[in-house]
Enzyme design. Structure first.
Site, PDB file in Angstrom:
ATOM      1  CD  GLU A 319      -3.451  -0.507   2.130  1.00 59.14           C
ATOM      2  OE1 GLU A 319      -2.924   0.188   3.108  1.00 59.14           O
ATOM      3  OE2 GLU A 319      -4.466  -0.974   1.813  1.00 59.14           O
ATOM      4  CG  HIS A 340       8.543 -29.277   2.198  1.00 60.94           C
ATOM      5  ND1 HIS A 340       9.004 -30.700   2.262  1.00 60.94           N
ATOM      6  CD2 HIS A 340       9.321 -28.548   3.240  1.00 60.94           C
ATOM      7  CE1 HIS A 340       9.965 -30.721   2.968  1.00 60.94           C
ATOM      8  NE2 HIS A 340      10.153 -29.505   3.766  1.00 60.94           N
ATOM      9  CE  LYS A 457     -12.092   1.550   1.334  1.00 64.13           C
ATOM     10  NZ  LYS A 457     -11.197   2.562   2.122  1.00 64.13           N
TER      11      LYS A 457
HETATM   12  O1  PA5 Z   1      -3.281   1.693   5.568  1.00 67.85           O
HETATM   13  C1  PA5 Z   1      -4.325   2.176   5.587  1.00 67.85           C
HETATM   14  O2  PA5 Z   1      -4.831   3.086   5.985  1.00 67.85           O
HETATM   15  C2  PA5 Z   1      -5.545   1.055   5.339  1.00 67.85           C
HETATM   16  O3  PA5 Z   1      -5.119  -0.118   5.289  1.00 67.85           O
HETATM   17  C3  PA5 Z   1      -6.609   1.061   6.541  1.00 67.85           C
HETATM   18  O4  PA5 Z   1      -5.995   0.666   7.881  1.00 67.85           O
HETATM   19  C4  PA5 Z   1      -7.775   0.043   6.272  1.00 67.85           C
HETATM   20  O5  PA5 Z   1      -8.148   0.465   4.868  1.00 67.85           O
HETATM   21  C5  PA5 Z   1      -8.771   0.448   7.450  1.00 67.85           C
HETATM   22  O6  PA5 Z   1      -9.054   1.488   7.604  1.00 67.85           O
HETATM   23  P1  PA5 Z   1      -9.863   2.095   8.594  1.00 67.85           P
HETATM   24  O7  PA5 Z   1      -8.968   1.960   9.975  1.00 67.85           O
HETATM   25  O8  PA5 Z   1     -10.283   3.359   8.500  1.00 67.85           O
HETATM   26  O9  PA5 Z   1     -10.995   1.298   8.877  1.00 67.85           O
END
Ligand code: PA5
Length: 467
Positions: A319, A340, A457
């Site tokens: 990410e 394995h 989303k």
């Molecule tokens: O790194 C990030 O910001 C994302 O992976 C969030 O942690 C994830 O989408 C969850 O978001 P939230 O904590 O707002 O529910």
């Protein structure tokens, strides 16, 4: 300072030329300066330039600030509340996804007994069992947990039949977590009495300063709600209440964990390249990707207790740097299990992989020897091992595997932890977060934010809500 984590890259060094090292050194120093300056910029509360927006560098100094009593003694307040919750329940359901889930799971698996949930309460030292939900839209998984709660929890007056929940979402609007919270909240209120003070006491939200979960939490007057500070991004939030609070409920030594993270930040800021795990790791990964095309980064964890830490890192790297059609591919494996399954490809497949081993020097539980049996029963010929422990066999596997890669000119490097405890996991996670942001600055990619995640989303919202 407890024993420091070490990063050994001697087996990777031959694949990097002297001039490449020389060229990257000033660039790395500049990236280190920039990452440190990012903290000052965030602290100053001045407008962030567009190229740096979003800026989520708050995680860097947070461990030391919490240990020093920051945010109105937040750490003490979390510890007090965690003790209260721990004394009142025997099952904790943690709801969250992505950065609001994976760090806690990494801590849980690394620091708790491998069969924590199967132990009795006293064997768990009075801490609750832990289950995760809200990390998917998986009907069977959710039903399964509700079913388990219904079967195990029949009398809310019995401590061993009491459960509570921590709901974790920074934005407060993530559908997976929000839907799961509604479902589990309803089940919890049904069990303890609708809108009862008891039910309210057993729900602990961890969320940002604004958002739907914050509004819900204010509206329902949950007595303990913990913040995820602005300036700390989701996947960098493991050392906020996101990871700390539930870990404290489980009895993990969160102060030691923060010490480990804070020490890693100090090492990163002050130690020279060549002795700096963050900068050295970044340099090796970056140079081998740039000059040798090693675009796949295998995190080869030697032990099951580290698998979740690896999956947490998969998210962190993917990410943070998987942007603008760039970014290495992270892949966690657990050895010897995956020797394995994936081992063949790593030994003889495309030469596009850097293998970073994560090695723990000493097991957490007492070592187990392979029994020596009477000669007449030695058909499996394991008496040749002369009663060696599993741990000694693992060392042989690590050495044998690294040698096999080296013999075929496949680079490896090692992250070595003296043992797997709260301090060590604090160091490891902070090291990997720092290395990720340093690399981002080095290659000109903003490591913070994840704009690409919005596309699905938006489509989903259009399908569900018709807009
Ligand atoms: O790194 C990030 O910001 C994302 O992976 C969030 O942690 C994830 O989408 C969850 O978001 P939230 O904590 O707002 O529910």
């Amino acid at each position: 300072m407890a024993s420091p984590l070490q990063y050994n890259y001697s087996a990777a060094q031959p694949y990097i030329s002297g001039p490449d090292w020389d060229r990257v050194t000033p660039a790395l120093e500049a990236a280190r300066k920039e990452v440190i300056a990012d903290v000052e910029m965030l602290d100053s509360k001045k407008a962030v330039p567009a190229a740096k927006d979003p800026l989520d560098s708050g995680f860097i100094e947070l461990p030391r600030r919490l240990l020093d009593g920051g945010d109105n003694k937040l750490l003490d307040r979390m510890l007090d509340s965690a003790k209260r919750l721990r004394d009142q329940i025997d099952i904790l359901v943690s709801l969250g996804i992505g950065g609001s889930y994976m760090g806690l799971r990494a801590i849980f698996e690394a620091c708790c007994h491998p069969y924590h949930n199967e132990l009795t309460r006293s064997e768990r030292n009075g801490s609750p069992r832990l289950y995760f939900e809200g990390d998917n839209l998986d009907s069977d998984a959710t039903s399964g947990l509700l079913d388990l709660l219904q079967k195990r929890c029949r009398n809310p007056k019995e401590l061993t039949e009491r459960w509570g929940t921590v709901v974790i979402s920074k934005s407060g609007g993530t559908l997976e977590t929000a839907a799961a919270f509604r479902i589990f909240r309803q089940a919890l209120e049904k069990y303890y009495g609708p809108d009862s003070a008891e039910a309210r006491n057993l729900i602990v939200p961890v969320t940002g300063e604004k958002g739907k979960l914050r509004d819900l939490s204010n509206g329902r007057k949950y007595p303990d709600t913990f913040p995820i500070p602005d300036g700390v991004g989701g996947r960098f939030s493991v050392f906020t209440a996101v990871g700390l609070y539930p870990a404290a409920v489980l009895g993990v030594d969160i102060k030691a964990m923060l010490e480990g993270a804070a020490d890693m930040t100090e090492t990163f800021k002050k130690t020279a390249i060549g002795e700096n795990p963050v900068l050295d790791y970044t340099a090796v990964c970056h140079l081998l990707e740039k000059h040798r095309g090693l675009k796949t980064r295998i995190l080869s964890t030697w032990g099951k207790k580290l698998e979740a830490a690896g999956l947490w890192y998969d998210q962190l790297l993917a990410e943070s740097l998987g942007k603008h059609e760039r970014g290495a591919l992270p892949l966690t494996i657990v050895n010897t299990r995956d020797l394995h399954s994936r081992g063949q490809q790593h030994q003889e497949g495309a030469r596009d992989k850097l293998i970073t081993n994560v090695i723990v020097r000493k097991p957490s539980l007492p070592g187990i020897a392979v029994p020596v049996v009477a000669e007449t029963e030695d058909q499996d010929q394991l008496n040749r091992l002369k009663g060696k422990t599993l741990d000694q066999l693992l060392v042989a596997a690590i050495q044998g595997t690294n040698k096999a890669y080296a013999d075929d000119e496949r680079p490896t490097a090692d992250i070595v932890l003296p043992q797997l405890d709260a301090y060590a996991i604090g160091q490891l996670l902070q090291m990997l977060m720092l290395a990720t942001v340093v690399e981002g600055r080095l290659i000109g990619i903003n490591p913070y934010g994840q704009p690409g995640v919005e596309a699905y989303k938006n489509n989903m919202a259009a399908i569900l809500y018709g807009k």
